[in-house]
Design a protein around this motif. Structure first.
Motif, PDB file in Angstrom:
ATOM      1  N   UNK A  12       3.508   0.363  -5.198  1.00 46.12           N
ATOM      2  CA  UNK A  12       2.464  -0.501  -5.699  1.00 46.12           C
ATOM      3  C   UNK A  12       2.738  -0.783  -4.538  1.00 46.12           C
ATOM      4  N   UNK A  13       3.308  -2.225  -3.467  1.00 48.27           N
ATOM      5  CA  UNK A  13       2.654  -3.070  -2.927  1.00 48.27           C
ATOM      6  C   UNK A  13       1.347  -1.937  -2.299  1.00 48.27           C
ATOM      7  N   UNK A  14       2.252  -0.641  -1.950  1.00 50.79           N
ATOM      8  CA  UNK A  14       1.113  -0.673  -0.058  1.00 50.79           C
ATOM      9  C   UNK A  14      -0.132   0.208  -0.595  1.00 50.79           C
ATOM     10  N   UNK A  15      -0.174   0.355  -1.880  1.00 48.54           N
ATOM     11  CA  UNK A  15      -1.292   1.077  -2.821  1.00 48.54           C
ATOM     12  C   UNK A  15      -2.023   0.154  -3.119  1.00 48.54           C
ATOM     13  N   UNK A  16      -1.508  -1.543  -3.027  1.00 47.61           N
ATOM     14  CA  UNK A  16      -2.732  -2.322  -3.425  1.00 47.61           C
ATOM     15  C   UNK A  16      -3.012  -3.196  -1.834  1.00 47.61           C
ATOM     16  N   UNK A  17      -2.155  -2.979  -1.009  1.00 51.08           N
ATOM     17  CA  UNK A  17      -2.754  -3.331   0.576  1.00 51.08           C
ATOM     18  C   UNK A  17      -3.909  -2.401   0.703  1.00 51.08           C
ATOM     19  N   UNK A  18      -3.432  -1.195   0.562  1.00 53.54           N
ATOM     20  CA  UNK A  18      -4.667  -0.215   0.333  1.00 53.54           C
ATOM     21  C   UNK A  18      -6.272   0.121   0.228  1.00 53.54           C
ATOM     22  N   UNK A  19      -5.761  -0.297  -1.239  1.00 50.87           N
ATOM     23  CA  UNK A  19      -6.959  -0.297  -1.590  1.00 50.87           C
ATOM     24  C   UNK A  19      -8.142  -1.291  -1.668  1.00 50.87           C
ATOM     25  N   UNK A  20      -7.015  -2.702  -1.109  1.00 47.81           N
ATOM     26  CA  UNK A  20      -7.974  -3.733  -0.751  1.00 47.81           C
ATOM     27  C   UNK A  20      -8.147  -3.424   0.479  1.00 47.81           C
ATOM     28  N   UNK A  40     -10.759  -3.730   7.824  1.00 49.30           N
ATOM     29  CA  UNK A  40      -9.681  -3.176   6.828  1.00 49.30           C
ATOM     30  C   UNK A  40      -9.241  -1.552   7.020  1.00 49.30           C
ATOM     31  N   UNK A  41      -9.859  -1.035   8.268  1.00 43.26           N
ATOM     32  CA  UNK A  41      -8.763   0.016   9.266  1.00 43.26           C
ATOM     33  C   UNK A  41      -6.861  -0.768   8.902  1.00 43.26           C
ATOM     34  N   UNK A  42      -7.154  -1.914  10.207  1.00 41.24           N
ATOM     35  CA  UNK A  42      -6.126  -2.836  10.108  1.00 41.24           C
ATOM     36  C   UNK A  42      -5.331  -2.864   8.534  1.00 41.24           C
ATOM     37  N   UNK A  45      -3.453  -0.134   7.591  1.00 43.98           N
ATOM     38  CA  UNK A  45      -2.007   0.451   8.646  1.00 43.98           C
ATOM     39  C   UNK A  45      -0.850  -0.680   8.313  1.00 43.98           C
ATOM     40  N   UNK A  46      -1.565  -1.891   8.119  1.00 46.21           N
ATOM     41  CA  UNK A  46      -0.521  -2.740   6.859  1.00 46.21           C
ATOM     42  C   UNK A  46      -0.128  -2.051   5.871  1.00 46.21           C
ATOM     43  N   UNK A  47      -0.603  -1.043   5.282  1.00 46.38           N
ATOM     44  CA  UNK A  47      -0.190  -1.089   3.791  1.00 46.38           C
ATOM     45  C   UNK A  47       0.920   0.147   3.939  1.00 46.38           C
ATOM     46  N   UNK A  48       1.035   0.799   5.137  1.00 46.19           N
ATOM     47  CA  UNK A  48       1.835   1.822   5.110  1.00 46.19           C
ATOM     48  C   UNK A  48       3.169   1.655   6.415  1.00 46.19           C
ATOM     49  N   UNK A  49       2.427   0.201   7.028  1.00 48.26           N
ATOM     50  CA  UNK A  49       4.339  -0.475   7.375  1.00 48.26           C
ATOM     51  C   UNK A  49       5.447  -0.985   6.374  1.00 48.26           C
ATOM     52  N   UNK A  50       3.889  -1.855   5.368  1.00 52.26           N
ATOM     53  CA  UNK A  50       4.568  -2.547   4.441  1.00 52.26           C
ATOM     54  C   UNK A  50       5.408  -2.015   3.403  1.00 52.26           C
TER      55      UNK A  50
END
Length: 99
Positions: A12-20, A40-42, A45-50
């Motif tokens: 959920x966290x990764x998806x929410x960050x990626x959506x934003x 947005x691209x950063x 990447x943050x979504x994948x890492x988190x």
């Protein structure tokens, strides 16, 4: 063990960050602002890492090595109950058995 289909804190966290990140990147693409698109691209990447870190910390879906012996037995018994004519030992592939 039943799979959670991604309903975990890490997912959920990764998806929410990626959506934003997608939203930010999309808005700034329309506005022709390269710095916003890069932001947005950063975020992507943050979504994948988190998500990866949270999963490694035990907040993701547990890894499964296939069926346990009990699950395999239950699957075999359920299959035999649905197809009693196949108890004669005839060998078929799994796909053929479910067609």
């Amino acid at each position: 063990m039943a799979h959670s289909h991604g309903h975990t804190p890490a997912a959920w966290t990764g998806v929410i960050i990626a959506f934003v990140g997608f939203c930010v990147g999309s808005v700034f693409t329309v506005m022709a602002k390269p710095a916003g698109v890069i932001a947005g691209l950063v975020l992507l990447a943050v979504a994948a890492v988190v998500g990866g870190i949270m999963s490694a910390a035990g907040l993701g879906q547990k890894k499964s090595k296939g069926l346990t012996a009990e699950q395999a037995r239950a699957h075999r018994e359920a299959h035999q109950a649905r197809h009693p004519e196949r108890r004669d030992g005839e060998q078929r592939t799994h796909a053929q058995a479910h067609s």
